[in-house]
Design an enzyme around this catalytic site. Structure first.
Site, mmCIF file in Angstrom:
data_model
loop_
_atom_site.group_PDB
_atom_site.id
_atom_site.type_symbol
_atom_site.label_atom_id
_atom_site.label_comp_id
_atom_site.label_asym_id
_atom_site.label_seq_id
_atom_site.Cartn_x
_atom_site.Cartn_y
_atom_site.Cartn_z
ATOM 1 N N HIS A 120 2.039 4.166 -3.112
ATOM 2 C CA HIS A 120 1.876 6.180 -2.924
ATOM 3 C C HIS A 120 2.828 6.471 -3.803
ATOM 4 C CE1 HIS A 120 -1.709 6.652 -0.595
ATOM 5 N NE2 HIS A 120 -0.401 6.018 0.315
ATOM 6 N N HIS A 136 0.701 -1.094 -0.046
ATOM 7 C CA HIS A 136 0.228 0.077 0.044
ATOM 8 C C HIS A 136 0.600 1.132 -0.023
ATOM 9 C CE1 HIS A 136 -3.150 3.001 1.091
ATOM 10 N NE2 HIS A 136 -2.066 3.069 2.502
ATOM 11 N N GLU A 137 1.580 1.390 0.828
ATOM 12 C CA GLU A 137 2.936 2.340 0.901
ATOM 13 C C GLU A 137 3.718 2.772 -0.509
ATOM 14 O OE1 GLU A 137 2.879 4.956 3.783
ATOM 15 O OE2 GLU A 137 1.096 2.884 4.547
ATOM 16 N N GLU A 151 -5.753 7.469 -1.541
ATOM 17 C CA GLU A 151 -5.274 6.149 -0.246
ATOM 18 C C GLU A 151 -6.049 5.110 -1.412
ATOM 19 O OE1 GLU A 151 -2.778 5.612 2.428
ATOM 20 O OE2 GLU A 151 -2.669 7.558 2.491
#
Length: 416
Positions: A280, A276-277, A356
């Site tokens: 970004h 997920h990070e 997000e």
């Protein structure tokens, strides 16, 4: 001015009571068809945890909604009591150089605002202990606050000095020159934050689990993230919450995991969070946010330019502010910026929620394991005592992420 302050006080009390009633009486609820699903907190939280998550979230949200207007009240109090003008008079009487006058003025103003905000800050610190989110000692918390005070001062003093220098040199175009100067300054802070600012508060060490490090770097290579730096940070001495992130730019890009995340999550759950990070980074969210912030800063400076002139012209004589270039006008600038930040937060959070969600989509594409994702989100809710489906006002005003019930529902129904 007395009438203005009375009206402001009355509105602040009415607003605070209304917010409290709304947040303390609006029940937590899920759509009926989600009862018993993985998004239902009763399926992964004990009844006590569900109750604690509700209470902690609501009180924390009340503190936030009240905190913004309280900050405005503090600046108005400093102005109304003539403290800003007195600080200016003091620094002008004891110091000759303009830079050191600014330095002393900023220190006096920052100390005053910090002192007035301390009761609310301490209550927030106490609240986290009551609900088991924080295990930080008072001494450690105060040490961080003192560090924060001086770090803020060191960074703020030259900026304020340059601001008033530019205002004096270019009274009609200072907003433009300040905006142009803010762009390289923001890039500079993004570059130095991981290696200069963050270590002031936390101890970073290379990730000790070499197998996990290899798997994270393999994931980073798949996401085209050019770094070999994976760190763990000792957050367990301060909090029980979980987190991980990718930050920095260029050669300072690094992957960071809180040690609480390493202690409380399984390896596949950690890798999902990292995916997920990394999303970004791969989706260039930081670059887009930076570009967006550039234009927001421009808009904010224009608003400050016009409102500052109007406010000083209308109220300066009551506050002892002679003109816009008067150092005593600094609380007016901070007040305007605080109001702008508060009222534009729903817009900022709407954009953040989109990013997000995109990072969640990327993580699912990279890992493609809905069960792991669901477990991860559930543990994040438990460890952070997060309300799974908060009231609409909270979601749209405060949430930079989709609600946990939305995130769990998305990964549950995910199909590649």
């Amino acid at each position: 001015m007395r009438k203005f302050y009375l009206i402001f006080t009355a509105l602040f009390i009415i607003y605070s009571v209304a917010i409290g009633i709304y947040l303390l009486t609006t029940p937590s609820s899920l759509p009926p068809d989600l009862k018993g699903s993985p998004a239902d907190p009763t399926t992964f939280m004990s009844p006590e945890q569900v109750e604690q998550a509700y209470a902690f979230s609501r009180i924390k949200n009340i503190l936030f909604f009240i905190g913004g207007p309280l900050e405005w009240a503090i600046y108005l109090l400093i102005l109304g009591l003539g403290l800003s003008a007195k600080f200016r008079d003091v620094v002008e009487s004891v110091i000759k150089g303009s830079f050191w006058r600014v330095a002393l003025f900023v220190l006096l103003l920052t100390f005053t605002t910090t002192l007035l905000q301390f009761p609310l800050d301490y209550y927030a610190f106490h609240l986290k202990h009551v609900y088991g989110i924080s295990n930080e000692t008072f001494n450690s918390w105060m040490t961080d606050n003192i560090k924060g005070f001086w770090v803020s001062a060191v960074l703020t003093i030259p900026i304020v000095w340059l601001l008033y220098l530019v205002i004096r040199k270019s009274p009609k175009r200072w907003w433009l020159w300040c905006w142009l100067g803010s762009i390289p300054l923001s890039l500079f802070f993004m570059f130095i934050q991981p290696v200069v600012l963050d270590p002031i508060y936390h101890k970073f060490t290379p990730l000790q689990d070499q197998q996990l490090k290899k798997e994270i770097l393999d994931l980073a290579a798949e996401a085209h993230i050019p770094t070999e730096k994976v760190y763990q940070v000792d957050m367990s001495r301060k909090t029980n919450a979980l987190n991980a992130y990718v930050n920095g730019i260029g050669s300072n890009t690094r992957i960071v995991l809180w040690d609480t995340t390493l202690q409380k999550l399984k390896k596949d759950e950690i890798l999902f969070i990292m995916a997920h990070e990394m999303g970004h980074y791969t989706l260039h969210h930081m670059a887009w946010l930076f570009l967006g912030s550039i234009f927001m800063v421009l808009a904010a400076l224009l608003v400050v330019y016009y409102l500052l002139r109007w406010t000083v012209r209308s109220c300066g004589k009551y506050w002892g502010i002679h003109q816009v270039t008067d150092l005593a006008s600094l609380p007016v600038i901070l007040l305007i910026l605080s109001v702008l930040s508060f009222i534009t937060m729903p817009i900022q959070n709407t954009v953040s929620r989109q990013y997000e969600h995109a990072a969640d989509v990327y993580a699912m594409q990279l890992r493609n394991d809905p069960d792991v994702a669901i477990r991860t989100f559930q543990k994040l809710a438990v460890e952070g005592l997060s309300e799974v489906n908060p009231p609409a006002l909270v979601k749209y005003a405060l949430y930079g992420h989709p609600t946990l019930h939305e995130r769990i529902l998305y990964v549950k129904n995910y199909s590649k």
